[in-house]
Design an enzyme around this catalytic site. Sequence first.
Site, PDB file in Angstrom:
ATOM      1  N   TYR A  67       0.825  -1.214   0.000  1.00 47.22           N
ATOM      2  CA  TYR A  67       0.000   0.000   0.000  1.00 47.22           C
ATOM      3  C   TYR A  67       0.851   1.251   0.000  1.00 47.22           C
ATOM      4  O   TYR A  67       2.074   1.181   0.191  1.00 47.22           O
ATOM      5  CB  TYR A  67      -0.946  -0.006   1.214  1.00 47.22           C
ATOM      6  CG  TYR A  67      -0.262   0.308   2.530  1.00 47.22           C
ATOM      7  CD1 TYR A  67       0.562  -0.623   3.146  1.00 47.22           C
ATOM      8  CD2 TYR A  67      -0.418   1.550   3.141  1.00 47.22           C
ATOM      9  CE1 TYR A  67       1.195  -0.337   4.347  1.00 47.22           C
ATOM     10  CE2 TYR A  67       0.214   1.849   4.343  1.00 47.22           C
ATOM     11  CZ  TYR A  67       1.015   0.903   4.945  1.00 47.22           C
ATOM     12  OH  TYR A  67       1.646   1.192   6.119  1.00 47.22           O
ATOM     13  N   LYS A  99       6.495  -1.747   1.816  1.00 46.94           N
ATOM     14  CA  LYS A  99       5.309  -1.207   2.510  1.00 46.94           C
ATOM     15  C   LYS A  99       4.180  -2.234   2.436  1.00 46.94           C
ATOM     16  O   LYS A  99       3.218  -2.114   1.678  1.00 46.94           O
ATOM     17  CB  LYS A  99       4.908   0.151   1.910  1.00 46.94           C
ATOM     18  CG  LYS A  99       4.158   1.042   2.879  1.00 46.94           C
ATOM     19  CD  LYS A  99       4.214   2.493   2.474  1.00 46.94           C
ATOM     20  CE  LYS A  99       3.215   3.381   3.188  1.00 46.94           C
ATOM     21  NZ  LYS A  99       3.362   3.471   4.633  1.00 46.94           N
ATOM     22  N   GLU A 149      12.779   3.065  13.491  1.00 48.42           N
ATOM     23  CA  GLU A 149      11.751   4.014  13.053  1.00 48.42           C
ATOM     24  C   GLU A 149      10.581   3.878  14.000  1.00 48.42           C
ATOM     25  O   GLU A 149      10.564   3.011  14.870  1.00 48.42           O
ATOM     26  CB  GLU A 149      11.319   3.731  11.609  1.00 48.42           C
ATOM     27  CG  GLU A 149      10.705   2.363  11.408  1.00 48.42           C
ATOM     28  CD  GLU A 149      10.290   2.077   9.958  1.00 48.42           C
ATOM     29  OE1 GLU A 149      10.005   3.026   9.210  1.00 48.42           O
ATOM     30  OE2 GLU A 149      10.241   0.886   9.600  1.00 48.42           O
ATOM     31  N   LEU A 179      11.319   1.773   6.621  1.00 54.13           N
ATOM     32  CA  LEU A 179      10.686   2.256   5.402  1.00 54.13           C
ATOM     33  C   LEU A 179      11.411   3.517   4.922  1.00 54.13           C
ATOM     34  O   LEU A 179      11.674   4.416   5.727  1.00 54.13           O
ATOM     35  CB  LEU A 179       9.219   2.590   5.699  1.00 54.13           C
ATOM     36  CG  LEU A 179       8.396   2.902   4.456  1.00 54.13           C
ATOM     37  CD1 LEU A 179       8.053   1.620   3.700  1.00 54.13           C
ATOM     38  CD2 LEU A 179       7.121   3.649   4.818  1.00 54.13           C
TER      39      LEU A 179
HETATM   40  C1  PLP Z   1       6.759   2.083   9.331  1.00 51.43           C
HETATM   41  C2  PLP Z   1       6.699   3.454   8.718  1.00 51.43           C
HETATM   42  N1  PLP Z   1       7.817   4.213   8.697  1.00 51.43           N
HETATM   43  C3  PLP Z   1       7.812   5.454   8.164  1.00 51.43           C
HETATM   44  C4  PLP Z   1       6.667   6.005   7.630  1.00 51.43           C
HETATM   45  C5  PLP Z   1       6.707   7.384   7.023  1.00 51.43           C
HETATM   46  O1  PLP Z   1       6.648   7.310   5.624  1.00 51.43           O
HETATM   47  P1  PLP Z   1       6.105   8.486   4.731  1.00 51.43           P
HETATM   48  O2  PLP Z   1       6.890   9.705   5.079  1.00 51.43           O
HETATM   49  O3  PLP Z   1       6.356   8.047   3.334  1.00 51.43           O
HETATM   50  O4  PLP Z   1       4.650   8.657   5.057  1.00 51.43           O
HETATM   51  C6  PLP Z   1       5.489   5.250   7.608  1.00 51.43           C
HETATM   52  C7  PLP Z   1       4.269   5.811   7.030  1.00 51.43           C
HETATM   53  O5  PLP Z   1       3.191   5.314   7.176  1.00 51.43           O
HETATM   54  C8  PLP Z   1       5.508   3.944   8.162  1.00 51.43           C
HETATM   55  O6  PLP Z   1       4.400   3.173   8.162  1.00 51.43           O
END
Ligand code: PLP
Length: 281
Positions: A33, A146, A178, A202
């Site tokens: 997703y 993701k 994270e 991520l």
């Molecule tokens: C595990 C994780 N890390 C980091 C992020 C931040 O990613 P982004 O800046 O692309 O929203 C998300 C976003 O949902 C996430 O699920």
Amino acid sequence: MPDIACLNGTITPLNDAKVSVNDRGFLFGDGVYEVIRTYGSRPFRLEAHLDRLYQSLSQVRIVPNWERATLTAWIDAVLARAGHAETKIYVQVTRGVAPRNHPFPPVPPTTLVTATEIHPLPADVVRAGVAAISMPDIRWARCDVKSLNLLPNVLARQAALDAGAFEALFVGDGVVREGSSSNVFGVIGGALVTPPLGPRLLPGVSRAYLLEVARDLGLTVHERDLSLAELQAADEVFLTGTTIEVLGVTRIDGATIGNGTVGPVTRRLAARFRPAARAAG
Ligand SMILES: Cc1ncc(COP(=O)(O)O)c(C=O)c1O
């Protein structure tokens, strides 16, 4: 304003979109997703999100049955139909519908795009900053994908809320990786420090954008491992994510970060992030 869905190319009010109980997203979490937001009604960093979606799809061996331009057209269509001031766009692609059996079935994927109104965090929360807790990172070894399999993230986030905190930070092999749905940064001796990209976190689109903003402001950036103790001793800590943007962290596991307020570097970055995001579209 209505929330809108586009399911395999068919646009309906969100509540009218239905998928089979045999969808592999439902049975196995077998899918990937993206969450994208608009600034000034335009999807922010759409190409980066689509690049990451294609990367996730290829890693889990789901072959889309649409062209990138078609997916973009579906996103534009749900946005136009929803007509929210600012929108959260959710894109989910699963391996499709088939009787439950582990091997890949010869069926087309299920592709869902939704447009719902974005609800920003209350201004007083952003001003005051939030608390975080740490959690052992029990996730799989491909957190750069993701994936729909978010059970550890869901459990961690709920544990944070149960502890009166906002976010849970995953810690594994002695380093902070994270948040459950955010990337994490420290400000140490005036420089920004954030964990390096790799299979354990991520590659956040907001993380990448924040690094651009930081470099534009002339800040030194180090992408390197950080222990939990080092992060707790940082002058400032903040999170980034599509919906939270830049959010200061003032406590981790009860330890006060800096002087317990959202620090000047975080505030400077946050102030630059949003107007710049709007301009950058
Ligand atoms: C595990 C994780 N890390 C980091 C992020 C931040 O990613 P982004 O800046 O692309 O929203 C998300 C976003 O949902 C996430 O699920």
